[in-house]
Design an enzyme around this catalytic site. Structure first.
Site, PDB file in Angstrom:
ATOM      1  N   GLU A 173      -1.780   1.731  -1.926  1.00  0.00           N
ATOM      2  CA  GLU A 173      -1.367   1.248  -3.891  1.00  0.00           C
ATOM      3  C   GLU A 173      -0.274   2.828  -3.823  1.00  0.00           C
ATOM      4  O   GLU A 173       0.069   3.165  -5.092  1.00  0.00           O
ATOM      5  CB  GLU A 173      -2.521   1.951  -4.565  1.00  0.00           C
ATOM      6  CG  GLU A 173      -3.364   0.830  -5.357  1.00  0.00           C
ATOM      7  CD  GLU A 173      -4.484   1.075  -6.441  1.00  0.00           C
ATOM      8  OE1 GLU A 173      -4.748   1.271  -6.449  1.00  0.00           O
ATOM      9  OE2 GLU A 173      -5.230   0.103  -6.152  1.00  0.00           O
ATOM     10  N   GLU A 292      -9.164  -4.069  -2.350  1.00  0.00           N
ATOM     11  CA  GLU A 292     -10.234  -3.888  -3.612  1.00  0.00           C
ATOM     12  C   GLU A 292     -10.193  -5.449  -5.027  1.00  0.00           C
ATOM     13  O   GLU A 292      -9.426  -5.449  -5.057  1.00  0.00           O
ATOM     14  CB  GLU A 292      -8.769  -2.894  -4.414  1.00  0.00           C
ATOM     15  CG  GLU A 292      -9.890  -1.382  -3.716  1.00  0.00           C
ATOM     16  CD  GLU A 292      -8.953  -0.701  -4.329  1.00  0.00           C
ATOM     17  OE1 GLU A 292      -9.105  -0.089  -6.074  1.00  0.00           O
ATOM     18  OE2 GLU A 292      -8.916   1.061  -3.731  1.00  0.00           O
TER      19      GLU A 292
END
Length: 503
Positions: A173, A292
């Site tokens: 991320e 995710e």
């Protein structure tokens, strides 16, 4: 009664079911590791300090790959802290969740856990505060047999054989301003390419996942993927996607349509990756790692009452999942399966306690949350080839996605068994679903199970400490088969799996 009809044919397939699609995620965050999978003082703990009650539940769920050790945690992780004698490992602050990491559970302990579970490790490297050299050192430690600095260090630490990890995430991320070491797409793309090529020089057989967007709502979405892949296409095999969904007050209909957003996210990333492929005249395809995904109530407080900065293993985002959440998770699994020609890896986040499939209490019991049931069933029963499914369904109106099908579906076929996964998004009415069997070598119902509210329950019912069996699967009786056509009647707000066989 709402109605729907599926169009299915064994000749029209998406592709083989990718076994890595049914993965999960263990991060050093909250109580996922400590009092989750690892609790040496627990009555069930084995010789490695692993909770065998959680271990057995994990085996039942059967995640085929588990991403580790983060997540936001990895962007400050110094892997050397997590190896060697436990008494010599340092305590470190974790900036991501403002807690203290004791490092009593590290690489060797995770490898031992993964082998006992029977799952593949998906290792993430720190490209936030560290870089190329540290990633290569870690790969040398885990994968080289002997004769070098870090392979010999692993052996000195008691692990004679390499961990042989083949699937690696190049950071986490890094498009997000919350991430330690946040980077622009150009900064990250170049770093990913350089790191990936250096890692391949050590082990040419590894597979590499580049960081994609943290959600479809990120302001850099699309541009991020394009820039990262233009710089790293030659060096990587996958690009990642992350998405979390929650029910907001007065917004139940949009929440139940979350899989529509997931569909769009996947299709847009595929389009971007293929555009970069065409522009760069590349031969290979970049596939997707949806590593995710889950329901996560981000609008609620992340930390439990009484948690202080720099606590060890604090209670963090321990969402308790309802029947409604389980139905949505079932539709997200349908979306992943429908797009499995390009989504080859999936990792539900996370395995235990932290937005977990499982919950556990220190010194106490462990149990499955409602969302574990569709995950476990699809992992067990999706076999053979994924079928193209065309659904003609009654619809309902949403604010975000327009008219959405009441019935959501996916299906697989392995020449012996046709398996259909269904969800009814309607809160009040049952749904009658026609499933054609002509063309398939099946003619009878083999099994049908449903997750829905029972008498005395509502859509908010959960499994919780001391009452673990409130939400689960029961037999679905309202299925008929006549002359090549099956009719399945789904209760309001439900998720079901129905299997058909021959004879």
């Amino acid at each position: 009664m709402r109605t729907a009809r599926l169009a299915l044919d064994p000749a029209f397939t998406v592709g083989p079911v990718p076994r890595r699609l049914f993965g999960s995620f263990v991060e050093h965050m909250g109580r996922c590791v400590y009092t989750g999978i690892f609790e040496p003082d627990h009555p069930s703990a084995d010789e490695d300090g692993l909770r065998t009650d959680v271990l057995e539940l994990t085996k039942e769920l059967g995640p085929t790959v588990v991403r580790y050790p983060g997540g936001n945690f990895v962007s400050g992780f110094e892997w050397e802290d997590s190896v060697g004698p436990r008494e010599e490992r340092p305590r470190r602050i974790d900036r991501a969740w403002r807690s203290v990491e004791t490092n009593q559970f590290g690489l060797a302990e995770f490898d031992a856990w993964a082998r006992k579970v029977g799952t593949e490790t998906m290792m993430a490297v720190n490209l936030g505060t560290r870089g190329l050299q540290e990633a290569c050192d870690l790969l040398e430690y885990t994968n080289l047999d002997s004769g070098t600095k870090f392979s010999e260090l692993r052996k000195a630490h008691g692990s004679k054989d390499p961990f042989d990890i083949k699937l690696w995430c190049l950071g986490n991320e890094l498009d997000g301003p919350w991430q330690t070491g946040h980077k622009t797409a150009a900064e990250y793309g170049r770093l990913a390419a350089e790191t990936g090529m250096a890692m391949r020089s050590i082990d040419p057989d590894i597979e590499l996942v580049a960081v994609g967007s943290s959600s479809r709502s990120m302001p850099t979405f699309g541009e991020w993927e394009q820039t990262v892949l233009e710089l790293s296409y030659h060096a990587v095999d996958y690009i990642s996607l992350h998405a979390y969904y929650e029910e907001k007050p007065g917004d139940t209909k949009n929440f139940l349509a979350s899989a529509v957003d997931m569909d769009l996210f996947i299709e847009q990333v595929v389009a971007t990756a293929d555009a970069v492929r065409a522009k760069g005249k590349h031969n290979k395809k970049i596939n997707l790692s949806f590593d995710e995904w889950n329901v996560w109530y981000q609008s609620r407080p992340h930390h439990a009452e009484g948690v202080q900065p720099w606590d060890v293993a604090p209670r963090v985002i321990e969402d308790e999942y309802s029947i409604t959440d389980a139905v949505v998770v079932g539709t997200l699994l349908n979306s992943l399966l429908r797009h499995s020609d390009r989504v080859h890896i999936g990792a539900q986040a996370q395995l235990v306690n932290v937005i977990g499939l499982l919950r556990s209490e220190a010194g106490g019991e462990a149990w499955k949350q409602s969302i574990a049931h569709p995950f476990e069933q699809m992992r067990k029963l999706a076999r053979g080839n994924v079928l193209q499914v065309v659904t003609t369904s009654d619809t309902y109106e949403t604010g975000n996605f327009g008219d959405v099908d009441v019935v959501d579906a996916s299906a697989t076929y392995d020449d012996e068994t046709l398996t259909v996964f269904l969800a009814n998004r309607d809160l009040e009415d049952p749904a009658s679903v026609e499933v054609p069997l002509r063309g398939f070598d099946v003619d009878r119902l083999a099994e049908a199970k449903v997750l829905a509210a029972t008498e005395g329950q509502d859509r908010h019912t959960t499994n919780r400490d001391g009452d673990h069996q409130q939400v689960g699967l029961r037999r679905l009786d309202d299925v008929t088969v006549t002359e090549g056509l099956a009719t399945v009647v789904l209760p309001p707000l439900s998720w079901a799996v129905v299997q058909f066989r021959k004879g």
